[in-house]
Motif scaffolding. Sequence first.
Motif, mmCIF file in Angstrom:
data_model
loop_
_atom_site.group_PDB
_atom_site.id
_atom_site.type_symbol
_atom_site.label_atom_id
_atom_site.label_comp_id
_atom_site.label_asym_id
_atom_site.label_seq_id
_atom_site.Cartn_x
_atom_site.Cartn_y
_atom_site.Cartn_z
ATOM 1 N N GLN A 145 -23.481 -52.907 -26.000
ATOM 2 C CA GLN A 145 -22.349 -52.101 -25.550
ATOM 3 C C GLN A 145 -21.419 -51.761 -26.710
ATOM 4 O O GLN A 145 -20.959 -50.627 -26.838
ATOM 5 N N THR A 146 -21.156 -52.725 -27.582
ATOM 6 C CA THR A 146 -20.302 -52.485 -28.748
ATOM 7 C C THR A 146 -20.925 -51.451 -29.671
ATOM 8 O O THR A 146 -20.239 -50.541 -30.147
ATOM 9 N N LEU A 147 -22.235 -51.566 -29.923
ATOM 10 C CA LEU A 147 -22.921 -50.582 -30.766
ATOM 11 C C LEU A 147 -22.886 -49.200 -30.142
ATOM 12 O O LEU A 147 -22.690 -48.189 -30.834
ATOM 13 N N ARG A 148 -23.066 -49.130 -28.825
ATOM 14 C CA ARG A 148 -23.025 -47.847 -28.112
ATOM 15 C C ARG A 148 -21.640 -47.205 -28.245
ATOM 16 O O ARG A 148 -21.516 -46.000 -28.494
ATOM 17 N N GLU A 149 -20.582 -48.011 -28.096
ATOM 18 C CA GLU A 149 -19.218 -47.487 -28.224
ATOM 19 C C GLU A 149 -18.957 -46.964 -29.632
ATOM 20 O O GLU A 149 -18.350 -45.905 -29.806
ATOM 21 N N LYS A 150 -19.409 -47.694 -30.657
ATOM 22 C CA LYS A 150 -19.241 -47.237 -32.039
ATOM 23 C C LYS A 150 -19.957 -45.919 -32.272
ATOM 24 O O LYS A 150 -19.428 -45.012 -32.902
ATOM 25 N N GLN A 151 -21.182 -45.834 -31.757
ATOM 26 C CA GLN A 151 -21.966 -44.618 -31.934
ATOM 27 C C GLN A 151 -21.310 -43.437 -31.214
ATOM 28 O O GLN A 151 -21.240 -42.332 -31.758
ATOM 29 N N ASP A 152 -20.805 -43.644 -30.002
ATOM 30 C CA ASP A 152 -20.125 -42.583 -29.267
ATOM 31 C C ASP A 152 -18.882 -42.107 -30.001
ATOM 32 O O ASP A 152 -18.612 -40.904 -30.089
ATOM 33 N N THR A 153 -18.110 -43.050 -30.540
ATOM 34 C CA THR A 153 -16.902 -42.699 -31.297
ATOM 35 C C THR A 153 -17.261 -41.897 -32.540
ATOM 36 O O THR A 153 -16.608 -40.889 -32.852
ATOM 37 N N ARG A 154 -18.306 -42.313 -33.236
ATOM 38 C CA ARG A 154 -18.756 -41.615 -34.441
ATOM 39 C C ARG A 154 -19.201 -40.186 -34.110
ATOM 40 O O ARG A 154 -18.836 -39.236 -34.797
ATOM 41 N N GLU A 155 -19.970 -40.026 -33.022
ATOM 42 C CA GLU A 155 -20.435 -38.696 -32.623
ATOM 43 C C GLU A 155 -19.269 -37.802 -32.216
ATOM 44 O O GLU A 155 -19.248 -36.617 -32.533
#
Length: 162
Positions: free
Chosen positions: A137-147
């Motif tokens: 979930q943390t990795l997904r949130e980071k990736q969404d923020t980056r995108e």
Amino acid sequence: MAKEKDTGRKMVAQNKKARHDYTILDTYECGLVLMGTEVKSLRMGRASLVDGFVQIDGGEAWLHNIHVPEYVQGTWTNHSAKRKRKLLMHRAEIDKLESKSQETGHTIVPLALYFTNGRVKVEIALAKGKKEYDKRQTLREKQDTRETNRAISAARRRQRSA
């Protein structure tokens, strides 16, 4: 060694894996009891915090499994690379950490090792282990923020060029 301008810190080592594997609850800055060759080795910017942890024995905090390689030009006075090192903390902080770390799932991990005004400091954290789904979930949130940030900056570039 990178020097952070606003804090006056000379960073020696960081433990990025700890921030991934644990939820950080509270952080503390501590001094370390070191030998001269350890300080010289750290000034060369060589250390690893990956397997490190803090254990409280007899009212004293000890840092275990921190790898500070032997000083190249050291002689018989050289230190052992993985010895345990005493942390310099106030009694109230040690007592608080001891009571909190005995709760299920809590541990104390080192986050960073750095120089401040010529003294070696270590930032430790009271942390709680993450489950596998929390890490995803943390990795997904980071990736969404980056995108999202990439999309916004691309839109701004298109807007400026038009």
